[in-house]
Write a protein that holds these residues in place. Structure first.
Motif, short mmCIF file in Angstrom:
data_model
loop_
_atom_site.label_atom_id
_atom_site.label_comp_id
_atom_site.label_asym_id
_atom_site.label_seq_id
_atom_site.Cartn_x
_atom_site.Cartn_y
_atom_site.Cartn_z
N THR A 115 52.86 6.47 49.76
CA THR A 115 53.01 7.10 48.44
C THR A 115 52.91 6.06 47.33
O THR A 115 52.36 6.35 46.26
N ALA A 116 53.41 4.86 47.57
CA ALA A 116 53.43 3.83 46.52
C ALA A 116 52.03 3.39 46.12
O ALA A 116 51.75 3.17 44.94
N ASN A 130 56.67 -0.03 37.70
CA ASN A 130 57.26 0.57 38.89
C ASN A 130 57.57 -0.52 39.89
O ASN A 130 56.72 -1.32 40.24
N LEU A 131 58.81 -0.54 40.36
CA LEU A 131 59.28 -1.55 41.30
C LEU A 131 59.63 -0.87 42.60
O LEU A 131 60.57 -0.07 42.66
N THR A 132 58.85 -1.11 43.65
CA THR A 132 59.17 -0.48 44.92
C THR A 132 60.27 -1.27 45.62
O THR A 132 60.18 -2.49 45.74
N PHE A 149 55.44 -3.88 41.24
CA PHE A 149 56.18 -5.02 41.75
C PHE A 149 56.86 -4.63 43.06
O PHE A 149 57.19 -3.47 43.26
N ARG A 150 57.08 -5.63 43.92
CA ARG A 150 57.71 -5.39 45.21
C ARG A 150 59.01 -6.19 45.29
O ARG A 150 59.05 -7.37 44.96
N MET A 151 60.07 -5.53 45.80
CA MET A 151 61.40 -6.14 45.83
C MET A 151 61.75 -6.79 47.16
O MET A 151 62.87 -7.26 47.35
#
Length: 383
Positions: A115-116, A130-132, A149-151
């Motif tokens: 989905t991301a 948007n930060l996943t 961005f990815r956490m």
């Protein structure tokens, strides 16, 4: 309905940036509503993971409001807009468009890579950060979008780490691979496969299933005939749980089951029905485990007090993502995505999960990774 608790000292790190930028208290009439969108599956087989993710955002929102954060001289009131994307790409893009149309101030999501990745284009088109907290497929940040961005560590880190464990420490020579054909499952399985081959492991079988399947007896029977040391499964706990049970039923009680963060949940023990083969599971998760980090343990205690029995895996990352968004808004003096987005690339925040800073691509710098096993039904870190 829970009353927000007083802000605990141990979490003060999240607001170090706020102290510098907080002017005199603003009047109630001057209050600024800041809406954080949360996108995750709130229905279906992955709903427990989605609720946990949304809870992480809620906890951050409550603590931000208890702190009395100001943005550009106005007292901010943070609210969450939680949407169900069903872990479905079409539903996910519809949610993304809804957030764009509603002009939310930032998004924590989506939970799944499937989905991301398609949602990222929509967020880019409307300039919405948007930060996943959890989508790990490397393709998410390879698009060139400046809003995603990815956490946590991506599949290149998780899959490779598990392959290194199999080859270098456990000395496995024969491994089978199964994936659920989702963007996440296929991606992490492929990284594992390639790294394992490079380390001299023989891939004795490569099988496929779906993220809706529950019966794996035919696949496992085929694999059993290849005498593997371990099976790597690329997918989530909703399939890994039944798979663990069926390994026991087929007498495959010596075969390890490897997997990424998707299977590395507290609920896996329940989904496996107490099968003894749960003890053979080894999984990887980004960040540092609660039993290895006092900071994570203290945060988890706060979470459990507010959402008892709901903790799974992704809520700490969703919490940190919300705090990152808020810190960028405070630093920019604006909750307007067009204004504060640039500050995300200047993030330096001591989060629950990591010292958070981003590469120009939106990837997390220097992500940590922890390996886990299950002991008497409880997930514990491998020391």
């Amino acid at each position: 309905m829970h009353t927000p608790a007083p802000f605990p000292p141990a979490a003060a790190f999240a607001f170090a940036a706020f102290a510098t930028f907080a002017p005199l208290p603003a009047s109630a009439a001057d209050a600024l509503t800041v809406t954080i969108g949360s996108a995750s599956p709130l229905s279906g087989a992955q709903a427990h993971l989605g609720r946990d993710t949304a809870n992480g955002v809620r906890l951050a929102v409550d603590e931000l409001n208890a702190k009395g954060v100001t943005i550009g001289g106005r007292k901010a009131h943070f609210v969450i807009a939680a949407e169900d994307d069903g872990a479905d790409p079409r539903q996910g893009t519809a949610v993304a468009q809804k957030f764009c149309d509603a002009k939310v101030n930032g998004v924590v999501g989506h939970m799944n890579s499937g989905t991301a990745i398609p949602a990222a284009r929509i967020y880019s088109d409307c300039d919405l950060p948007n930060l996943t907290p959890s989508a790990t497929n490397p393709k998410l940040t390879q698009s060139g979008y400046k809003t995603s961005f990815r956490m946590m560590a991506n599949d290149n880190e998780l899959g490779a780490g598990l392959a290194a464990l199999a080859a270098d420490k456990l000395k496995f020579t024969r491994v089978a691979v199964i994936d659920d054909r989702t963007a996440y499952g296929q991606g992490v399985a492929e990284v594992f496969r390639k790294t394992a081959l490079a380390k001299g492991i023989q891939i004795v079988a490569q099988e496929y299933t779906t993220d809706k399947a529950t019966d794996f007896s035919a696949i496992l029977t085929t694999i059993r005939g290849k005498s593997p040391d371990a099976i790597f499964y690329g997918g989530t706990d909703s399939q890994a749980g039944p798979m663990v049970r069926q390994l026991a039923q087929l007498g495959m009680d010596k075969v390890k089951l490897f997997g990424g963060d998707g299977i590395c949940t507290s609920k896996l023990a329940e989904l496996s029905g107490g099968a003894p083969t749960l003890a053979n599971v080894v999984c990887a998760e980004s960040g540092t485990a609660a039993d290895l980090s006092p900071k994570v343990a203290e945060w988890k205690k706060r979470y459990e007090e507010k959402y008892p029995g709901e903790f799974q895996i992704y809520s700490p990352y969703a919490y940190d993502a919300t705090m990152v968004l808020a810190a960028a808004m405070v630093k920019a003096g604006s909750a307007d995505p067009a204004v504060y987005a640039r500050e995300l690339f200047n993030t330096h925040l001591d989060g629950i999960t990591a010292r958070i800073a981003f590469e120009p691509s939106g990837e997390l710098k220097n992500p940590a990774m922890t390996l886990y096993r299950f002991d008497a039904g409880k997930k514990v870190a491998l020391k």
